[in-house]
Design a protein around this motif. Structure first.
Motif, short mmCIF file in Angstrom:
data_model
loop_
_atom_site.label_atom_id
_atom_site.label_comp_id
_atom_site.label_asym_id
_atom_site.label_seq_id
_atom_site.Cartn_x
_atom_site.Cartn_y
_atom_site.Cartn_z
N ILE A 75 13.40 -74.97 -36.66
CA ILE A 75 12.77 -73.92 -37.47
C ILE A 75 12.52 -74.44 -38.88
O ILE A 75 11.48 -74.16 -39.47
N PHE A 76 13.44 -75.20 -39.42
CA PHE A 76 13.30 -75.73 -40.78
C PHE A 76 12.05 -76.60 -40.91
O PHE A 76 11.29 -76.46 -41.87
N ARG A 82 8.42 -71.18 -32.22
CA ARG A 82 8.65 -70.01 -31.36
C ARG A 82 9.69 -70.28 -30.29
O ARG A 82 10.48 -69.40 -29.95
N ILE A 83 9.71 -71.48 -29.75
CA ILE A 83 10.72 -71.83 -28.74
C ILE A 83 12.10 -71.86 -29.39
O ILE A 83 13.07 -71.34 -28.82
N LEU A 121 14.51 -61.76 -39.22
CA LEU A 121 13.65 -62.90 -39.56
C LEU A 121 13.25 -63.68 -38.32
O LEU A 121 12.12 -64.16 -38.21
N LEU A 122 14.18 -63.82 -37.38
CA LEU A 122 13.85 -64.50 -36.13
C LEU A 122 12.75 -63.76 -35.37
O LEU A 122 11.81 -64.37 -34.85
N LEU A 126 9.06 -65.16 -34.57
CA LEU A 126 8.64 -65.22 -33.18
C LEU A 126 7.16 -64.85 -33.09
O LEU A 126 6.40 -65.45 -32.34
N VAL A 127 6.75 -63.87 -33.88
CA VAL A 127 5.36 -63.46 -33.92
C VAL A 127 4.53 -64.40 -34.78
O VAL A 127 3.46 -64.85 -34.39
#
Length: 145
Positions: A75-76, A82-83, A121-122, A126-127
């Motif tokens: 994510i960073f 998204r995965i 936030l996750l 995701l969107v």
């Protein structure tokens, strides 16, 4: 046109540049939480064992820190965002509903508010996806060339 393609096109049009900082902060906080869990595996094992299904899933104490490290790093840098988010959401749902709700919002050392913010936030990322200045965007632009 596939749903994922439509989602990517919408995200590209509506993703402000400052969201990169928010995505990086989310990834960094998950990475730090994973390091903390690795340093305190006994505390994590105790938290898991106190949940209603805790005795059956004690192996999660070994898996969760590594998923936080992997997912937080991904994510960073915005790689397969998204995965990585999908890997983190079940962990945070468990943290919010099984672990932190028992302690309450105002209990000393409670991570309920932190867990709720991270979960929201996750869901947001995701969107949104990785957005501008991410490895996802870089790989997508290389593919288009």
């Amino acid at each position: 046109m596939g749903l994922l393609r439509q989602l990517n096109e919408w995200s590209d049009k509506h993703h402000p540049k400052w969201m990169v900082v928010l995505r990086a902060a989310l990834g960094l906080s998950l990475l730090i939480k994973g390091i903390t869990f690795i340093q305190n595996t006994t505390v994590l094992q105790q938290l898991i064992s106190q949940t209603p299904v805790g005795q059956n899933v004690l192996w999660l104490g070994n898996v969760i820190p590594w998923l936080h490290l992997l997912g937080g790093t991904m994510i960073f840098i915005g790689l397969f965002t998204r995965i990585a988010v999908l890997l983190q959401i079940p962990i945070l749902i468990g943290a919010v509903f099984f672990v932190n709700v028992k302690q309450g919002l105002f209990a000393g050392g409670s991570d309920l508010l932190f867990s709720i913010i991270i979960l929201l936030l996750l869901l947001f990322f995701l969107v949104e996806g990785g957005g501008f200045f991410s490895m996802d965007d870089f790989l997508r632009s290389k593919k288009e060339l």
